[in-house]
Design a protein around this motif. Structure first.
Motif, PDB file in Angstrom:
ATOM      1  N   UNK A   2      98.609  22.326  80.123  1.00  0.00           N
ATOM      2  CA  UNK A   2      97.759  23.482  80.319  1.00  0.00           C
ATOM      3  C   UNK A   2      97.705  24.311  79.045  1.00  0.00           C
ATOM      4  N   UNK A   3      96.487  24.689  78.648  1.00  0.00           N
ATOM      5  CA  UNK A   3      96.328  25.584  77.511  1.00  0.00           C
ATOM      6  C   UNK A   3      96.044  26.972  78.052  1.00  0.00           C
ATOM      7  N   UNK A   4      96.729  28.008  77.558  1.00  0.00           N
ATOM      8  CA  UNK A   4      96.510  29.348  78.084  1.00  0.00           C
ATOM      9  C   UNK A   4      95.091  29.853  77.849  1.00  0.00           C
ATOM     10  N   UNK A   5      94.504  29.485  76.738  1.00  0.00           N
ATOM     11  CA  UNK A   5      93.149  29.890  76.397  1.00  0.00           C
ATOM     12  C   UNK A   5      92.426  28.660  75.854  1.00  0.00           C
ATOM     13  N   UNK A   6      91.816  27.869  76.731  1.00  0.00           N
ATOM     14  CA  UNK A   6      91.175  26.637  76.261  1.00  0.00           C
ATOM     15  C   UNK A   6      90.151  26.911  75.172  1.00  0.00           C
ATOM     16  N   UNK A   7      90.119  26.045  74.173  1.00  0.00           N
ATOM     17  CA  UNK A   7      89.165  26.174  73.080  1.00  0.00           C
ATOM     18  C   UNK A   7      87.863  25.507  73.467  1.00  0.00           C
ATOM     19  N   UNK A   8      86.785  26.255  73.349  1.00  0.00           N
ATOM     20  CA  UNK A   8      85.476  25.684  73.641  1.00  0.00           C
ATOM     21  C   UNK A   8      84.786  25.248  72.357  1.00  0.00           C
ATOM     22  N   UNK A   9      85.336  25.633  71.218  1.00  0.00           N
ATOM     23  CA  UNK A   9      84.742  25.305  69.932  1.00  0.00           C
ATOM     24  C   UNK A   9      84.796  23.802  69.657  1.00  0.00           C
ATOM     25  N   UNK A  10      83.719  23.289  69.171  1.00  0.00           N
ATOM     26  CA  UNK A  10      83.669  21.877  68.797  1.00  0.00           C
ATOM     27  C   UNK A  10      83.388  21.733  67.298  1.00  0.00           C
ATOM     28  N   UNK A  11      83.691  22.773  66.544  1.00  0.00           N
ATOM     29  CA  UNK A  11      83.468  22.760  65.109  1.00  0.00           C
ATOM     30  C   UNK A  11      84.344  21.715  64.431  1.00  0.00           C
ATOM     31  N   UNK A  12      83.737  20.956  63.541  1.00  0.00           N
ATOM     32  CA  UNK A  12      84.502  19.984  62.760  1.00  0.00           C
ATOM     33  C   UNK A  12      85.331  20.724  61.722  1.00  0.00           C
ATOM     34  N   UNK A  13      86.608  20.419  61.673  1.00  0.00           N
ATOM     35  CA  UNK A  13      87.519  21.034  60.711  1.00  0.00           C
ATOM     36  C   UNK A  13      87.794  20.025  59.602  1.00  0.00           C
ATOM     37  N   UNK A  14      87.763  20.496  58.367  1.00  0.00           N
ATOM     38  CA  UNK A  14      87.991  19.633  57.210  1.00  0.00           C
ATOM     39  C   UNK A  14      89.492  19.473  56.983  1.00  0.00           C
ATOM     40  N   UNK A  15      89.982  18.247  57.123  1.00  0.00           N
ATOM     41  CA  UNK A  15      91.406  17.948  57.035  1.00  0.00           C
ATOM     42  C   UNK A  15      91.688  16.954  55.909  1.00  0.00           C
ATOM     43  N   UNK A  16      92.634  17.283  55.060  1.00  0.00           N
ATOM     44  CA  UNK A  16      93.095  16.364  54.026  1.00  0.00           C
ATOM     45  C   UNK A  16      94.368  15.690  54.517  1.00  0.00           C
ATOM     46  N   UNK A  17      94.501  14.410  54.213  1.00  0.00           N
ATOM     47  CA  UNK A  17      95.672  13.632  54.646  1.00  0.00           C
ATOM     48  C   UNK A  17      96.415  13.138  53.409  1.00  0.00           C
ATOM     49  N   UNK A  18      97.701  13.453  53.364  1.00  0.00           N
ATOM     50  CA  UNK A  18      98.573  13.029  52.260  1.00  0.00           C
ATOM     51  C   UNK A  18      99.725  12.205  52.827  1.00  0.00           C
ATOM     52  N   UNK A  19      99.768  10.950  52.447  1.00  0.00           N
ATOM     53  CA  UNK A  19     100.901  10.097  52.820  1.00  0.00           C
ATOM     54  C   UNK A  19     101.890  10.100  51.670  1.00  0.00           C
ATOM     55  N   UNK A  20     103.152  10.326  51.998  1.00  0.00           N
ATOM     56  CA  UNK A  20     104.211  10.386  50.995  1.00  0.00           C
ATOM     57  C   UNK A  20     105.166   9.230  51.267  1.00  0.00           C
ATOM     58  N   UNK A  21     105.166   8.270  50.342  1.00  0.00           N
ATOM     59  CA  UNK A  21     105.992   7.080  50.535  1.00  0.00           C
ATOM     60  C   UNK A  21     106.180   6.360  49.213  1.00  0.00           C
ATOM     61  N   UNK A  22     107.367   5.847  49.027  1.00  0.00           N
ATOM     62  CA  UNK A  22     107.648   5.026  47.849  1.00  0.00           C
ATOM     63  C   UNK A  22     107.271   3.568  48.074  1.00  0.00           C
ATOM     64  N   UNK A  23     106.998   3.195  49.311  1.00  0.00           N
ATOM     65  CA  UNK A  23     106.784   1.778  49.618  1.00  0.00           C
ATOM     66  C   UNK A  23     105.409   1.448  50.188  1.00  0.00           C
ATOM     67  N   UNK A  24     104.734   2.403  50.779  1.00  0.00           N
ATOM     68  CA  UNK A  24     103.434   2.105  51.395  1.00  0.00           C
ATOM     69  C   UNK A  24     102.327   1.983  50.364  1.00  0.00           C
TER      70      UNK A  24
END
Length: 168
Positions: A2-24
């Motif tokens: 249950x969310x106390x205040x459900x989000x109705x927004x469907x805005x796309x959020x810009x997300x950067x992904x950083x993988x930190x690994x010596x082997x991947x």
């Protein structure tokens, strides 16, 4: 859940992904791929992705660079949150955080404990804000990434990013 205040927004959020690994490599980066796939499936955008070795200066520089970009609102890192000598993500990023979200790490470890038991204490997963950018520092395990995304990050991403914008 249950969310106390459900989000109705469907805005796309810009997300950067950083993988930190010596082997991947980009081809073997299951957790980075999972982050990108789940975020896109939830309607968000990935304007940046990179993979870096566990080198604190390079990690810090990448986070600082992305946090200056107007087209990035959230940075999600995976890998390097344990206590092994080469696990340096937390050490590189935590000092940058202007505001921390202690509840993220606390709840993440609690949920992890329910899945993996007492080994959850070794995680230094954290979250906070740097330069008006929301940052999540996650373990490298795909199961941990999935848990964090499904149980904590995706349900609250719109709400948290709205908190970064001053009222007009």
């Amino acid at each position: 859940m249950v969310q106390p205040h459900p989000d109705s927004s469907k805005t796309a959020i810009a997300c950067a992904v950083l993988t930190i690994s010596d082997t991947r490599t980009p081809e073997s980066d299951r957790s980075g791929t999972l982050l990108q796939d789940q975020l896109v499936a939830a309607g968000h955008r990935i304007p940046a992705y990179t993979l870096l070795p566990d080198e604190p200066q390079r990690i810090r520089q990448q986070v600082q660079q992305w946090a200056k970009q107007d087209d990035i609102t959230v940075i999600l890192t995976n890998g390097g949150t344990g206590i092994a000598p080469r696990d340096t993500s937390y050490d590189a990023i935590a000092p940058l955080l202007e505001k921390t979200l202690p509840g993220f790490g606390e709840i993440f470890r609690f949920l992890s404990y329910q899945e993996i038991g007492s080994r959850a204490i070794a995680s230094r997963a954290t979250a906070g804000v740097y330069n008006k950018t929301l940052i999540f520092v996650l373990p490298g395990s795909s199961n941990a990434v999935k848990l964090a995304l499904e149980q904590l990050i995706l349900p609250e991403l719109h709400h948290l990013t709205r908190q970064l914008v001053p009222p007009s």
